[in-house]
Structures are given as C-alpha cells and as structure tokens.
Enzyme design. Structure first.
Site, PDB file in Angstrom:
ATOM      1  N   CYS A 191     -29.771  -0.683 -11.372  1.00 56.63           N
ATOM      2  CA  CYS A 191     -28.721  -1.608 -11.826  1.00 56.63           C
ATOM      3  C   CYS A 191     -29.257  -2.568 -12.887  1.00 56.63           C
ATOM      4  O   CYS A 191     -28.597  -2.819 -13.897  1.00 56.63           O
ATOM      5  CB  CYS A 191     -28.182  -2.419 -10.648  1.00 56.63           C
ATOM      6  SG  CYS A 191     -27.066  -1.504  -9.569  1.00 56.63           S
ATOM      7  N   ASP A 238     -13.826  -9.571   4.306  1.00 58.03           N
ATOM      8  CA  ASP A 238     -12.949  -8.650   5.014  1.00 58.03           C
ATOM      9  C   ASP A 238     -13.679  -7.376   5.428  1.00 58.03           C
ATOM     10  O   ASP A 238     -13.346  -6.757   6.444  1.00 58.03           O
ATOM     11  CB  ASP A 238     -11.758  -8.316   4.100  1.00 58.03           C
ATOM     12  CG  ASP A 238     -10.743  -7.411   4.754  1.00 58.03           C
ATOM     13  OD1 ASP A 238     -10.521  -7.561   5.970  1.00 58.03           O
ATOM     14  OD2 ASP A 238     -10.155  -6.559   4.056  1.00 58.03           O
ATOM     15  N   SER A 267       0.818  -1.211   0.000  1.00 56.16           N
ATOM     16  CA  SER A 267       0.000   0.000   0.000  1.00 56.16           C
ATOM     17  C   SER A 267       0.849   1.256   0.000  1.00 56.16           C
ATOM     18  O   SER A 267       1.737   1.421   0.847  1.00 56.16           O
ATOM     19  CB  SER A 267      -0.913   0.007   1.236  1.00 56.16           C
ATOM     20  OG  SER A 267      -1.818  -1.077   1.205  1.00 56.16           O
TER      21      SER A 267
END
Length: 402
Positions: free
Chosen positions: A311, A273, A121
C-alpha cells in the site's frame, strides 16, 4: 483526543430483522441484542451526542437489523427529542437505512415531513435479489421492495440504493446497473461482500475479487459516458473528489476512519458497525459520557493508517488509503486490492481529464460528453457483434454503442 465531528449509527432494535439475507454479517451477532431501545436510552443517546460534538449539523444514521421494526412512534419520539435538546443555531440530519419491506404510506409521510434521507437495499436484478434477500419466512422480496421504492418517490423521496455485490452479481454488470438505474432514484452504492473463513479464504457468498474489478469497470463505462446527468455512483464520485484534491467522505477511503461509532439498543458503544465485538466495545452510555467514550476511539481510528509495504508504495494510495480494515488479510493487504487497482489504473486518464475540464468551468455531464466523443473515435472500428470493450460481456451493439 478524538477528532471531531463524528456521526452516530444507532441500532434501535439491535440485529432484529424481517429479512434473512444469506450474506448478512450482523444477523447472527450474539453481542447485538434483539431488543427495542427504550425511550430512556434514546433520550440519553441524543443528549450525549449533542454534548460530545460541537458540529453545526448532528448526523444520525438509524440502522439495524431493520430499524423500522422499532415502530414509527419511536422515530417520532426521536425527532421530538432532537428538537427539544438541539443547541441553538444547529441542525440535525437523519438517515434511515432500511430494507424497505415495512414501508407504507404512514412511514413515507413521516420521512418526508421530517426530511429524512433514506438508504434502501436492493440487489440489482430480481433474480439476484431474490436469491440472496429472502424475508424471514423464506419468501421473495424484490417486487415488494420495488413497489415501496415507487411509494417513496411518490412522496418526493428519492432513496439511495445500496446494492451488495457477490459472485453472482459480478456475472451481470449490465443487467444489475440498468435494473438499478431504471428505478430512477439518483444515487447508487455498490458494497462488496467480504466474509472470511477461519483459514483466511473468502467464503462462497463473497465477491470474486477479479470479477469485482471487471464489474466496476464495466459499470463505470455505462455510467460515465451515458448517465452522469441523472445518476451519481458513490465510489466514482468519491474518486473524483480525491482527484480534485478534496477529502473523501467515505470512512473506508479516508486516511483514518472511526468517525461513525455504533450505539446498540442497550446503550453499548462500539468502534464500527463491522466490529461489534468485545475487543472494540468502547463504552456504555449508561456508565459514562459519550465524550469519555470517544476518547477511546482514537486507537481504532489510527489502525487504518498502518499500511503494508504494498500500500505504501502504491501510486493510488491517495484514492483508498488501504481500504477498509475489515477487508485486510493477515499480511495487512486489502483482499479487494486486485479489484480496485485495475479499476484505478483504467480510469486514471479519464478522471484526470474530467477534473481538468471541470476546472475550466464544465459540469461533470459536460466533461463526460467531451470525453465520450474522444472515446467513440477510438472505438469507431469496433464491430457491433464484438464484445464490448467496457467489459460487460455483452456485444458492443447491445452495450456501449449508441
């Protein structure tokens, strides 16, 4: 029954970290214990994963917090156990996701020897990075991390660079892109910060949605017309996959998600996560097998395919399938739609022409060169001091003009 194969994301030190990034969604998560994973749990993770999935390749993502804080000996033990229990004819893929702060010669030698991929990162320019990514004592980190990127490269490791995008990042697409490109690692990922307040609005560290769309479009121009021969950008490469009729690899772009469960340091397993919470805890490896746990993942996986009317009627649904469910608001719409939709519209013709040229036998760089010639003809009358049409905010002569 949950679809196979799947990848596991392992948190060997929970949310413990040697950095304190302003926008981190994980550091303050009370459910993620800042405790080291025991060797007993590590062995259980590996054995259970091999038993639960019959893939040719088993994929381990080592994540955090900062996973290197668990120590190099832990990872040496992990590789030892993988080799011990790996079924005949199979292989393992290991990916270390790190902030890069703890890397040294010993770490790099190990990562190279054991063929680890590395995701690292770094937030573009020094100014942006050091504004948001301080170490735990509040000190700047950009220069130290940049040095460790060069250290990885000296060992023959070209890390994937992960750049988070917030309001400040969007103000300098040209600077961010070229700072990352100049590190010469070969692969970039841009990750928008989306943090909701209780009232459903985005907080001050989150990306400005419209500006994010402009940011991506500007970077697309920089990359596609100049750098496809040296650099891949994850989102754009995934879009090309979709245009070619292939299945994307990123979970948030696929029709269904959930194939990357998270295993915390104490053996608890969560659906994702971004959803380490009690609602999405699907089991504990010390209480049940991973095969049994993954049977509970199907409901989470199908959440992504529940789409809003917006969508469902979108001509670009095949590109994102509604995006990541963590980015959807109370109406079911993705808050980043106003960034992605203009990007998809503006790049549609280029993407379609690129795929056509590639089907005729050209490589991606060759196809990009053909289309650059076409673009340069369209822009031939643009004056050097005019703003660049790519949207970077820079003068044309200092941006896309050769």
């Amino acid at each position: 029954m949950f679809k196979l194969p799947f990848t596991i994301m392992v948190k060997p030190i929970g949310s413990a970290c040697n950095m304190a990034c302003k926008y981190c969604y994980y550091l303050g998560n009370d459910l993620s214990k800042r405790q080291p994973m025991s060797y007993e749990t590590l062995e259980l993770v590996i054995k259970e994963y091999f038993a639960a999935d019959d893939s040719d390749t088993y994929s381990f993502i080592w994540h955090g917090g900062e996973p290197t804080l668990r120590g190099l000996e832990f990872f040496k033990k992990a590789v030892e156990l993988q080799k011990k229990y790996l079924p005949e004819g199979k292989s393992c893929w290991n990916n270390l996701q790190t902030n890069g702060l703890s890397l040294n010669e010993e770490w790099c030698a190990f990562l190279k020897k054991e063929s680890f991929d590395v995701g690292l990162s770094i937030d573009g320019t020094r100014l942006i990075h050091d504004t948001y990514r301080k170490d735990a004592s509040g000190k700047d980190t950009y220069d130290r991390i940049k040095e460790n990127i060069q250290l990885l490269k000296r060992y023959g490791i070209r890390p994937d660079l992960l750049c988070t995008v917030n309001r400040m990042t969007c103000e300098d697409p040209y600077g961010v892109y070229h700072s990352l490109k100049d590190l010469d690692t070969g692969w970039l990922q841009f990750i928008p910060i989306v943090n909701f307040r209780q009232d459903g609005t985005l907080d001050e560290d989150s990306v400005d949605v419209k500006a994010y769309g402009d940011f991506l479009h500007s970077i697309f121009h920089q990359w596609f017309y100049h750098d496809t021969n040296r650099l891949g950008i994850q989102l754009f490469m995934e879009m090309l996959l979709a245009y070619s009729g292939k299945r994307q690899t990123l979970c948030w772009l696929q029709e269904e998600c959930g194939n990357v469960p998270v295993i915390e340091s104490d053996g608890r397993v969560y659906s994702c996560d971004h959803f380490v919470n009690e609602t999405n805890r699907i089991g504990n490896l010390h209480q049940m097998s991973l095969s049994q746990i993954m049977e509970k993942q199907e409901a989470f996986s199908k959440r992504k395919s529940t789409l809003s009317e917006k969508c469902t009627n979108c001509p670009f649904l095949f590109l994102c399938h509604g995006g990541c469910i963590k980015d959807r608001d109370d109406t079911g719409n993705n808050v980043l739609c106003d960034a992605y939709l203009p990007l998809f519209e503006k790049t549609k013709e280029v993407m379609e022409k690129t795929i056509l040229l590639m089907r005729q036998g050209k490589s991606l760089p060759q196809a990009a060169a053909v289309l650059k010639t076409e673009r340069d003809l369209l822009w031939k009358d643009i004056k050097g001091n005019a703003l660049c049409p790519c949207g970077s905010g820079r003068k044309y002569k200092h941006c896309c003009k050769d």
